[in-house]
Structure formats: C-alpha cells, structure tokens
Design a protein around this motif. Structure first.
Motif, PDB file in Angstrom:
ATOM      1  N   ALA A 113       1.001  -1.243   0.053  1.00  0.00           N
ATOM      2  CA  ALA A 113      -0.011   0.004  -0.126  1.00  0.00           C
ATOM      3  C   ALA A 113       0.545   1.246  -0.022  1.00  0.00           C
ATOM      4  N   ARG A 114       1.992   1.110   0.760  1.00  0.00           N
ATOM      5  CA  ARG A 114       3.092   2.238   0.824  1.00  0.00           C
ATOM      6  C   ARG A 114       3.553   2.810  -0.601  1.00  0.00           C
ATOM      7  N   VAL A 115       3.781   1.923  -1.309  1.00  0.00           N
ATOM      8  CA  VAL A 115       4.405   1.879  -2.759  1.00  0.00           C
ATOM      9  C   VAL A 115       3.243   2.195  -3.717  1.00  0.00           C
ATOM     10  N   ALA A 116       1.944   1.791  -3.451  1.00  0.00           N
ATOM     11  CA  ALA A 116       0.733   1.979  -4.316  1.00  0.00           C
ATOM     12  C   ALA A 116       0.413   3.499  -4.275  1.00  0.00           C
ATOM     13  N   LEU A 117       0.488   4.047  -2.905  1.00  0.00           N
ATOM     14  CA  LEU A 117      -0.013   5.258  -2.582  1.00  0.00           C
ATOM     15  C   LEU A 117       1.073   6.280  -3.128  1.00  0.00           C
ATOM     16  N   SER A 118       2.298   5.985  -3.017  1.00  0.00           N
ATOM     17  CA  SER A 118       3.456   6.759  -3.357  1.00  0.00           C
ATOM     18  C   SER A 118       3.152   7.101  -5.095  1.00  0.00           C
ATOM     19  N   LEU A 119       2.836   5.993  -5.488  1.00  0.00           N
ATOM     20  CA  LEU A 119       2.913   5.965  -7.156  1.00  0.00           C
ATOM     21  C   LEU A 119       1.486   6.734  -7.643  1.00  0.00           C
ATOM     22  N   LEU A 120       0.446   6.466  -6.817  1.00  0.00           N
ATOM     23  CA  LEU A 120      -0.768   6.994  -7.324  1.00  0.00           C
ATOM     24  C   LEU A 120      -0.907   8.595  -7.150  1.00  0.00           C
ATOM     25  N   VAL A 121      -0.434   9.009  -5.981  1.00  0.00           N
ATOM     26  CA  VAL A 121      -0.191  10.320  -5.969  1.00  0.00           C
ATOM     27  C   VAL A 121       0.722  11.256  -6.901  1.00  0.00           C
ATOM     28  N   PHE A 122       1.914  10.339  -7.208  1.00  0.00           N
ATOM     29  CA  PHE A 122       2.708  10.951  -7.972  1.00  0.00           C
ATOM     30  C   PHE A 122       2.261  11.321  -9.313  1.00  0.00           C
ATOM     31  N   GLU A 123       1.487  10.147  -9.955  1.00  0.00           N
ATOM     32  CA  GLU A 123       0.882   9.879 -10.880  1.00  0.00           C
ATOM     33  C   GLU A 123      -0.233  11.287 -11.374  1.00  0.00           C
ATOM     34  N   ARG A 124      -0.910  11.555 -10.231  1.00  0.00           N
ATOM     35  CA  ARG A 124      -1.903  12.571 -10.316  1.00  0.00           C
ATOM     36  C   ARG A 124      -1.399  14.044 -10.153  1.00  0.00           C
ATOM     37  N   THR A 125      -0.214  13.971  -9.260  1.00  0.00           N
ATOM     38  CA  THR A 125       0.197  15.547  -8.995  1.00  0.00           C
ATOM     39  C   THR A 125       1.634  15.685  -9.589  1.00  0.00           C
ATOM     40  N   GLU A 126       2.277  14.670 -10.225  1.00  0.00           N
ATOM     41  CA  GLU A 126       3.583  14.720 -10.767  1.00  0.00           C
ATOM     42  C   GLU A 126       4.488  15.956  -9.665  1.00  0.00           C
ATOM     43  N   SER A 127       4.362  15.589  -8.325  1.00  0.00           N
ATOM     44  CA  SER A 127       5.067  16.612  -7.358  1.00  0.00           C
ATOM     45  C   SER A 127       5.491  15.715  -6.269  1.00  0.00           C
ATOM     46  N   ALA A 128       6.878  15.900  -6.193  1.00  0.00           N
ATOM     47  CA  ALA A 128       7.593  15.039  -5.294  1.00  0.00           C
ATOM     48  C   ALA A 128       7.111  15.273  -3.813  1.00  0.00           C
ATOM     49  N   GLY A 129       6.900  16.742  -3.672  1.00  0.00           N
ATOM     50  CA  GLY A 129       6.591  17.284  -2.493  1.00  0.00           C
ATOM     51  C   GLY A 129       5.194  16.513  -1.814  1.00  0.00           C
ATOM     52  N   TRP A 130       4.226  16.318  -2.755  1.00  0.00           N
ATOM     53  CA  TRP A 130       2.862  15.703  -2.421  1.00  0.00           C
ATOM     54  C   TRP A 130       3.285  14.323  -2.328  1.00  0.00           C
ATOM     55  N   THR A 131       4.087  13.852  -2.833  1.00  0.00           N
ATOM     56  CA  THR A 131       4.356  12.418  -2.783  1.00  0.00           C
ATOM     57  C   THR A 131       4.903  11.885  -1.376  1.00  0.00           C
ATOM     58  N   ALA A 132       5.923  12.843  -0.930  1.00  0.00           N
ATOM     59  CA  ALA A 132       6.796  12.532   0.203  1.00  0.00           C
ATOM     60  C   ALA A 132       5.715  12.955   1.302  1.00  0.00           C
ATOM     61  N   ALA A 133       4.548  13.904   1.150  1.00  0.00           N
ATOM     62  CA  ALA A 133       3.838  14.339   2.366  1.00  0.00           C
ATOM     63  C   ALA A 133       3.046  13.226   2.484  1.00  0.00           C
ATOM     64  N   THR A 134       2.249  12.386   1.441  1.00  0.00           N
ATOM     65  CA  THR A 134       1.542  11.183   1.375  1.00  0.00           C
ATOM     66  C   THR A 134       2.159  10.046   2.286  1.00  0.00           C
ATOM     67  N   TYR A 135       3.484  10.150   1.793  1.00  0.00           N
ATOM     68  CA  TYR A 135       4.215   8.949   2.565  1.00  0.00           C
ATOM     69  C   TYR A 135       4.375   9.026   3.989  1.00  0.00           C
ATOM     70  N   ALA A 136       4.510  10.120   4.337  1.00  0.00           N
ATOM     71  CA  ALA A 136       4.628  10.768   5.690  1.00  0.00           C
ATOM     72  C   ALA A 136       3.277  10.449   6.627  1.00  0.00           C
ATOM     73  N   LEU A 137       2.354  10.722   5.773  1.00  0.00           N
ATOM     74  CA  LEU A 137       0.927  10.534   6.738  1.00  0.00           C
ATOM     75  C   LEU A 137       0.768   8.945   6.804  1.00  0.00           C
TER      76      LEU A 137
END
Length: 422
Positions: free
Chosen positions: A44-68
């Motif tokens: 799930a952690r990997v899936a969330l990171s990829l899903l958020v990055f696909e939608r936002t193309e933002s490393a910051g949002w991806t890192a923030a989601t992983y932190a959550l």
C-alpha cells in the motif's frame, strides 16, 4: 528486595515444557495475521506513492503522503493506545482491523479525490496504535514470560523481512497490479487479520483491579507517563529505544549519500535494505547464541553502543560497499531493541501495558522523525551527508554510553532486580 516480573498467572509454568513457539496455536494465529498485514502495508505504501505522483507529478506531495503513513501514530499512540487497557484486547484488535479494512477499501476506489484520500489515510493510520498496543500487551498472556521475548523476536524478523520483500518486489507488483488493486489487497489483509484473530485468539477480560474507578483518557495518559518517569528501569529502557533516532538517519539520507558517493540510483534500495537485513541476521544469531535472559539484559548498553558506533565510519566518506557493511553491522547490534522492548512490557503492570506501550512507541516515532529532519538540515548546512551521518553516529554513541550506564545502575536500585528464568 527482589521483584519478579509478573505475567498472566500460571503462564510461565504452563509454557516451561512446550519448548517451541509452534505449539502455541494463538501465537501462530497472531503471527499469520501480522505477517500478511505487513506485506499488505508495504504494498500500500508503494501504491500510494505512485498513485499520488501520477496525479500530481509532485515529489513534495508524494513525500507528504508517504509521511501520512506514519505521522498519525504520534497522536493515536498517546490518545488511543489506552483503549487496549479499557476494553478486551482481542476486541480492540478486531475493531481496528475492520475499521482499517473499510477505510482502505474506500481509498482503493478509482477516482477518489486526493484530499479525501489523505483524510482516509490519516483515519486508517490512527487505528494502528491501539492495534499495536493491544497486540503487544496481549502477547505476554498468550506466551507467558518465558517465551515472550522469543515471540517478539519472531515478530521483529517478520516485520523486517516484510520490509525487505517490499523493497525488492513492491514496486514491480504495484506496476503489474495497479495502485487501486494493490490498495484493495491491503484492505483484504485487514479483513483476513480480523477473521484470524476472532477465530484463533481466546477472549480475555480487561485486566484491572476490582473496584477500580472508570478510566478516563487524560488519567490513563498521565498515569502511564508518571509510571515510566518514576521507575528508573522503565525510563532507561525507553531511552534505549529512542536511540533509534540516531540509527535511522542513514535511511533518511540514503539518496543524497549515494549521489555523494558517486553511486547509481539503484544503490539507494540496497542502502535502505542493509539495516533491516542486519536486524534479521542479528535476531537469528541472538536466537542461536543461547544467552540467558539476564545476560541479554546486561548487554543492552554495549549493544546499543554497537548499533551507533559503526556509523562513525561515514565520517571518512566511504564508498557504498563499505556503507552497506556498516549498516549491516549496525542492524545486527540493533536487535537489542527486542530485549529492551520485551523487558519494558514485562516490567509494566498488566493493566497499564497498552497505554505505556503507546507512549513509548509514540516517542520512538517522534525521535525518528526528529532525527531524520535534523539530519537533513545538518546535511544541507554542511554540504555532506556522509559527515552528517558520521556525526550522528558519534553523538548516538555517547548517548548510548550514558543510557547504558543508567540502565546498569537502574537494574540494581531498590526498585529491584529482574530475575526471569530463560
């Protein structure tokens, strides 16, 4: 005066002749539920990171989601872990699993807006702390004092092995299955865990003295904090655990260190996997060493030093090969955390174990976050990830010496020694 660690009445004597964990059907159930949940969480952690990055193309949002996936445990560890002391622990575990199954199932639905996805993730992670506290507090009743630490060692190996498998194949599986299917599988693991625990773990009543007043959240938190602070042994054991704030730094700086060392991006995965691999190896060696429980407790301080001291090698600017060896050795010595954690639980009164565990684990999470954040700032200011890690290793070693001395003294105070047959 000698104080004996108390567990469930009769548990220790009942387990003396069993000889092996495999004969404990309840432990087998808890292990199976935990093992498949760990794999699902990594996916799930990997899936969330990829899903958020696909939608936002933002490393910051991806890192923030992983932190959550970990930060909400800070809040729930303090405020919700007490549920493990107020209600039957099996009931709390099943409830947390069912809540997470529903929330992660909603996250798996295609088209879920990102703000809603983040909110569902926070709610799902809030359930992690009471589940973990209930599981940790229940284990001594399931295994008895004699086999409790051995059971914790098996759980730790399972967790670290799950991380290794996640690093190795998680990305490939998510690409193959897709992010939404991967999240759906994680939701299914919570359902499986709830069913296994319901069918395979005995119902036990709440452990509290007869005539005790109703428990309130703020009272539980304050009582557990006072308990830990007032007992030098518990205080020292918590400090030994929190030394992980230094040891985790190489993980947070793996990518910049690899670039600094002139290595490829592929080496980052190896650097992340080296410490968990060392812990798996250390746990296996500890199990084969035949050390009695009292000797393992005497070695807590030296092993904590051994977990931090190798990181000083980073100061010399090693290549990736040497860094991998350093992290492996650090991981081997880091298995002292198993004995420290098991001793902490057994020294805590049964009716307060859930809340005390929640406070200790929340502090550990906070120290790891602070360690990585401070290390990142130091690396930015100094311009060298290697020297930052080396400096953290030096400070961590000095702290480990101080905490080790404190633990050694605490074991001989009037609070009592801790005899426990191996």
């Amino acid at each position: 005066m000698t104080e004996r660690i108390s567990g469930e009445p009769g548990a220790d004597s009942r387990d003396r002749g069993s000889g092996t964990l495999i004969r404990h059907s309840e432990f087998r159930t808890l292990w199976a539920a935990y093992a498949q949940s760990v794999l699902g969480d990594q996916l799930a952690r990997v899936a969330l990171s990829l899903l958020v990055f696909e939608r936002t193309e933002s490393a910051g949002w991806t890192a923030a989601t992983y932190a959550l996936t970990s930060l909400p445990a800070l809040l729930s560890g303090v405020l919700l872990s007490g549920l493990a002391d107020r209600f039957p622990r099996r009931t709390v575990m099943i409830g947390c699993d069912l809540v997470r199954a529903v929330l992660v199932g909603l996250m798996a639905l295609p088209g879920t807006p990102l703000p809603l996805l983040a909110g569902l993730l926070v709610l799902a992670q809030l359930a992690e702390a009471p589940f973990g506290a209930s599981q940790g507090a229940l284990m001594p009743a399931v295994l008895g004092e004699r086999l409790y630490e051995q059971g914790q060692r098996v759980m730790m190996i399972t967790h670290q092995a799950g991380q290794l498998i996640g690093f190795a194949v998680g990305g490939v599986l998510v690409v193959w299955l897709g992010s939404h299917v991967s999240l759906g599988l994680n939701a299914a693991t919570f359902l499986v865990s709830a069913v296994l625990i319901r069918l395979g773990v005995k119902a036990r009543p709440v452990e509290e003295p007869a005539g005790a007043p109703p428990r309130r959240m703020h009272t539980q938190v304050r009582s557990a904090a006072v308990l830990i602070w007032s007992d030098p042994r518990l205080r020292s054991l918590v400090a030994l655990g929190w030394l992980a704030g230094f040891i985790v730094l190489p993980e947070g700086l793996a990518a910049p260190f690899a670039q600094e060392a002139g290595a490829s991006a592929a080496s980052v995965g190896l650097l992340l996997a080296a410490h968990p691999a060392g812990m798996v190896l250390g746990a296996a060696l500890l199990g084969r060493a035949g050390l009695d429980v009292e000797r393992r407790r005497r070695l807590l301080g030296p092993m904590a030093v051994g977990a931090n001291l190798p990181l000083v090698v980073y100061w010399a600017g090693p290549g990736v090969g040497v860094a991998l060896l350093v992290l492996l050795v650090s991981g081997v010595f880091s298995v002292y955390q198993i004995t420290a954690g098991a001793t902490f639980v057994l020294l805590t009164p049964a009716g307060q174990r859930g809340q005390a565990l929640g406070l200790a684990r929340s502090g550990l999470t906070a120290m790891q976050g602070i360690g990585v954040a401070a290390g990142g700032l130091a690396a930015q200011l100094s311009g060298s990830s290697a020297q930052t890690i080396g400096g953290a290793g030096l400070v961590g070693t000095l702290c480990a010496v101080l905490v080790g001395v404190s633990w050694s003294r605490a074991r001989g105070t009037s609070a009592g020694t801790i005899p426990l047959s191996a």
